[in-house]
Design a protein around this motif. Structure first.
Motif, PDB file in Angstrom:
ATOM      1  N   GLU A 106     -32.092   7.369 -18.357  1.00  0.00           N
ATOM      2  CA  GLU A 106     -32.399   7.587 -19.574  1.00  0.00           C
ATOM      3  C   GLU A 106     -33.708   7.910 -19.732  1.00  0.00           C
ATOM      4  OE1 GLU A 106     -31.357   3.937 -22.009  1.00  0.00           O
ATOM      5  OE2 GLU A 106     -32.567   4.627 -23.564  1.00  0.00           O
ATOM      6  N   ALA A 107     -34.531   7.192 -18.719  1.00  0.00           N
ATOM      7  CA  ALA A 107     -36.080   7.402 -18.984  1.00  0.00           C
ATOM      8  C   ALA A 107     -36.531   8.918 -18.477  1.00  0.00           C
ATOM      9  CB  ALA A 107     -36.780   6.395 -17.964  1.00  0.00           C
ATOM     10  N   GLY A 108     -35.574   9.632 -17.907  1.00  0.00           N
ATOM     11  CA  GLY A 108     -35.953  11.058 -17.696  1.00  0.00           C
ATOM     12  C   GLY A 108     -36.032  11.455 -16.383  1.00  0.00           C
ATOM     13  N   PHE A 109     -35.789  10.490 -15.514  1.00  0.00           N
ATOM     14  CA  PHE A 109     -35.606  10.865 -14.168  1.00  0.00           C
ATOM     15  C   PHE A 109     -34.629  11.769 -13.656  1.00  0.00           C
ATOM     16  CE2 PHE A 109     -38.520   7.052 -13.945  1.00  0.00           C
ATOM     17  CZ  PHE A 109     -39.533   7.517 -13.197  1.00  0.00           C
ATOM     18  N   ILE A 165     -40.407  -5.169 -14.487  1.00  0.00           N
ATOM     19  CA  ILE A 165     -41.031  -4.552 -15.682  1.00  0.00           C
ATOM     20  C   ILE A 165     -42.496  -4.288 -15.317  1.00  0.00           C
ATOM     21  CG2 ILE A 165     -42.035  -4.887 -17.878  1.00  0.00           C
ATOM     22  CD1 ILE A 165     -39.169  -6.232 -18.601  1.00  0.00           C
ATOM     23  N   ASP A 166     -43.085  -5.423 -14.490  1.00  0.00           N
ATOM     24  CA  ASP A 166     -44.330  -5.350 -13.955  1.00  0.00           C
ATOM     25  C   ASP A 166     -44.563  -4.450 -13.100  1.00  0.00           C
ATOM     26  OD1 ASP A 166     -45.262  -7.767 -15.746  1.00  0.00           O
ATOM     27  OD2 ASP A 166     -45.238  -8.914 -14.074  1.00  0.00           O
ATOM     28  N   SER A 183     -39.736   1.216 -17.918  1.00  0.00           N
ATOM     29  CA  SER A 183     -40.275  -0.114 -18.308  1.00  0.00           C
ATOM     30  C   SER A 183     -39.955  -0.594 -19.801  1.00  0.00           C
ATOM     31  CB  SER A 183     -41.792  -0.045 -17.876  1.00  0.00           C
ATOM     32  OG  SER A 183     -42.657  -1.196 -18.894  1.00  0.00           O
ATOM     33  N   ALA A 184     -40.234   0.412 -20.862  1.00  0.00           N
ATOM     34  CA  ALA A 184     -39.694   0.132 -22.185  1.00  0.00           C
ATOM     35  C   ALA A 184     -38.379  -0.236 -22.215  1.00  0.00           C
ATOM     36  CB  ALA A 184     -40.342   1.167 -22.899  1.00  0.00           C
ATOM     37  N   ILE A 185     -37.650   0.558 -21.515  1.00  0.00           N
ATOM     38  CA  ILE A 185     -36.014   0.397 -21.299  1.00  0.00           C
ATOM     39  C   ILE A 185     -35.783  -0.859 -21.085  1.00  0.00           C
ATOM     40  CG2 ILE A 185     -33.751   1.192 -21.014  1.00  0.00           C
ATOM     41  CD1 ILE A 185     -35.351   4.165 -20.684  1.00  0.00           C
TER      42      ILE A 185
END
Ligand code: NAD
Length: 516
Positions: free
Chosen positions: A224-227, A139-140, A106-108
């Motif tokens: 990038e989020a690590g998934f 994002i939501d 979400s932050a990305i």
């Protein structure tokens, strides 16, 4: 945080130069990436099949937005095998870690918001504002499903029988196939994919052939989020070649689909057949089309109602499942409604979606444009075309916003989903007749009522049979957390995306009683 304290991602106001300037820069940056090739990644392996899917800019079809290596049936089988093998590993990852990755995603997305807006402008033909709404919704979904996943991880206590410890745990299902449409190519893809992943499932995501680049960009976010790469595969490929294979595979545990009624019903049928070696009933979440109506009662504020119908019918060229395609108007104000509406529709500016001067952009592709124009012909037989009904100049797939009056309940314009900027208007004798007309389709997705009469409002709440009902406002623009979204009847399984119970579709509950 309590669910009612959730707050939606705010929209940028592009009328302000401080927002418009960065958006122009994002459009230029995205343009510089046009025509790039995207590999197919399965686990750690990158594949370049050479069979390229070309995605184009519907405002300027000569422009290639992205080139995507399409999957073969062998690679589709491989993707399922990878997802299946990795499922026990991913399912065992603590929920808190999966939730942390989702919050990172979400932050990305928030950091790259304008870039994603720009991809949507170019690949999906969205106006700046519509693109911003799509990315904000994505994002939501991430934030809201992270919150829901926390609740699932520590469920409320059960009744404790004497001498026992009683509990319930939510387990992931297995390998899921995620099939989103092109019209919310980010938000819907993100919602279905992250709901599946955060609950511990592994997924194969097959994006629409019209919008694979946006999907590829989101795959970068997940990375990038690590998934982990084995937890999801983004698989570009034709529905016929790999879609059926993914759905019928015996290791597929569930299918999360959003799209047309025709494809949704077919998927449901295919998924219902038990393949040799299959040991479960596949779960199908299918959110499908709409034929959404707005009732304009004689006790309505007419100007409000005209504006609401206009936004609902022509926002994103009418290509929303929630779009108003039927206005059902009291005979007492029918003529004045039409007069006001048509004047406003004639003022709508249509042109390339990267230019914010235009409220409407192109429709998604040539096939869609032809189908919409065919419906305009049908409309000429079935009613009175008051404005529109034709293609507009320009290279893009520009269709004039169209109003067809005097539409009968049995007509095709009243019954069939057109999925373009075409509104049929039907006269109602009174409010009961209006409700009867509103309910007289196979669908039941969204609907709205404009009236100031509290008794009529109460009646609509009881009798208007739709999954999402709006009173004295437009019938589009559902907000995560406030308007859980999903429809009745042929509009689908009513899974209520963005609602408090959504994640339950992606898990199975295990009840455990331990003698103490
Ligand atoms: P579509 O049904 O043509 O395609 C949807 C997805 O299914 C695409 O990714 C497509 O590639 C894939 N697909 C097609 N054939 C397939 C097959 N045989 N196997 C597997 N996958 C296959 O719909 P669309 O044109 O992308 O989207 C528009 C439709 O979606 C409209 O009917 C609209 O109302 C509906 N929609 C519904 C909702 C909702 O929440 N109810 C939301 C958005 C859109």
């Amino acid at each position: 945080m309590r669910l009612c304290d959730f707050r939606n991602e705010p929209y940028a106001d592009f009328s302000k130069p401080e927002n418009a300037e960065p958006m122009r820069a994002a459009l230029a940056a995205v343009r510089a990436e046009f025509g790039k090739e995207y590999d197919l990644r399965i686990g750690d392996a990158h594949h370049r099949t050479g069979d390229l899917l070309k995605s184009i800019n519907p405002s300027q079809p000569g422009e290639v937005v992205g080139l995507h290596h399409k999957a073969t049936p062998e690679l589709a089988n491989q993707a399922i095998a990878v997802a299946d093998a990795y499922f026990p590993v991913w399912a065992a990852v603590p929920a808190a870690d999966r939730i942390a990755s989702l919050r990172k995603a979400s932050a990305i997305l928030r950091r790259r918001k304008l870039e994603f807006d720009a991809w949507l402008v170019y690949e999906a033909g969205k106006s700046w504002a519509e693109a911003e709404a799509d990315v904000s919704e994505a994002i939501d979904f991430c934030d809201y499903y992270a919150l829901l996943a926390e609740r699932l991880a520590s469920p409320e206590s059960l009744v404790q029988l004497p001498g026992e410890h009683d509990e319930m745990r939510y387990l992931p299902l297995g390998v899921g196939i995620v099939i989103p449409p092109w019209n919310f190519p980010l938000a819907i893809l993100v919602g279905m994919t992250t709901a599946a992943l955060v609950t511990g499932n592994t997924v194969v995501v097959k994006p629409s052939s019209d919008t694979p680049t946006i999907a590829a960009k989101f795959a970068e976010v997940l990375d990038e989020a690590g998934f982990p790469p084995h937890s999801f595969t983004l698989m570009v490929g034709s529905g016929a070649e790999v879609g059926d294979l993914l759905i019928t595979h015996p290791r597929t545990r569930f299918i999360s689909f959003t799209g047309s009624r025709e494809v949704g019903l077919r998927i449901n049928e295919l998924a219902a057949k038990t393949a040799p070696g299959q040991i479960w009933i596949k779960r199908v979440i299918a959110e499908m089309g709409g034929k959404d109506g707005i009732i304009v009662d004689e006790e309505a504020d007419l100007d409000d109602a005209v504006q609401g119908v206009l936004w609902s019918a022509y926002g994103y060229q009418g290509q929303k499942c929630s779009a108003c395609s039927r206005a059902i108007v009291s005979e007492k104000l029918y003529d004045s409604f039409l007069e006001k509406l048509v004047a406003k529709v004639k003022d709508i500016k249509v042109g390339p979606s990267d230019d914010p001067a235009y409220y409407m952009g192109p429709v998604i592709n040539e096939r869609s444009m032809k189908s919409i124009l065919d419906y305009a012909e049908v409309g000429r037989q079935e009613g009175r075309v008051l404005t529109g009904g034709e293609r507009l100049p320009g290279d893009g797939y520009f269709v004039a916003p169209t109003v067809i009056a005097d539409i009968d309940v049995k007509s095709r314009i009243f019954q069939e989903e057109i999925f373009g900027p075409v509104l049929g208007v039907t006269k109602a004798r009174d409010f009961d007749h209006a409700l009867e007309l509103a309910n007289a389709t196979d669908y039941g997705l969204t609907g709205a009522v404009y009236t100031n009469n509290p008794e009529k409002i109460a009646k609509a709440k009881e009798q208007f049979f739709v999954g999402n009902l709006y009173i004295n406002r437009k019938c589009t623009g559902a907000m995560v957390g406030a308007h859980p979204f999903g429809g009745f009847n042929m509009s689908g399984t009513d899974s209520k995306a963005g609602g408090p119970d959504y994640l339950l579709w992606f898990v199975q509950a295990k009840s455990i009683a331990q003698k103490m």
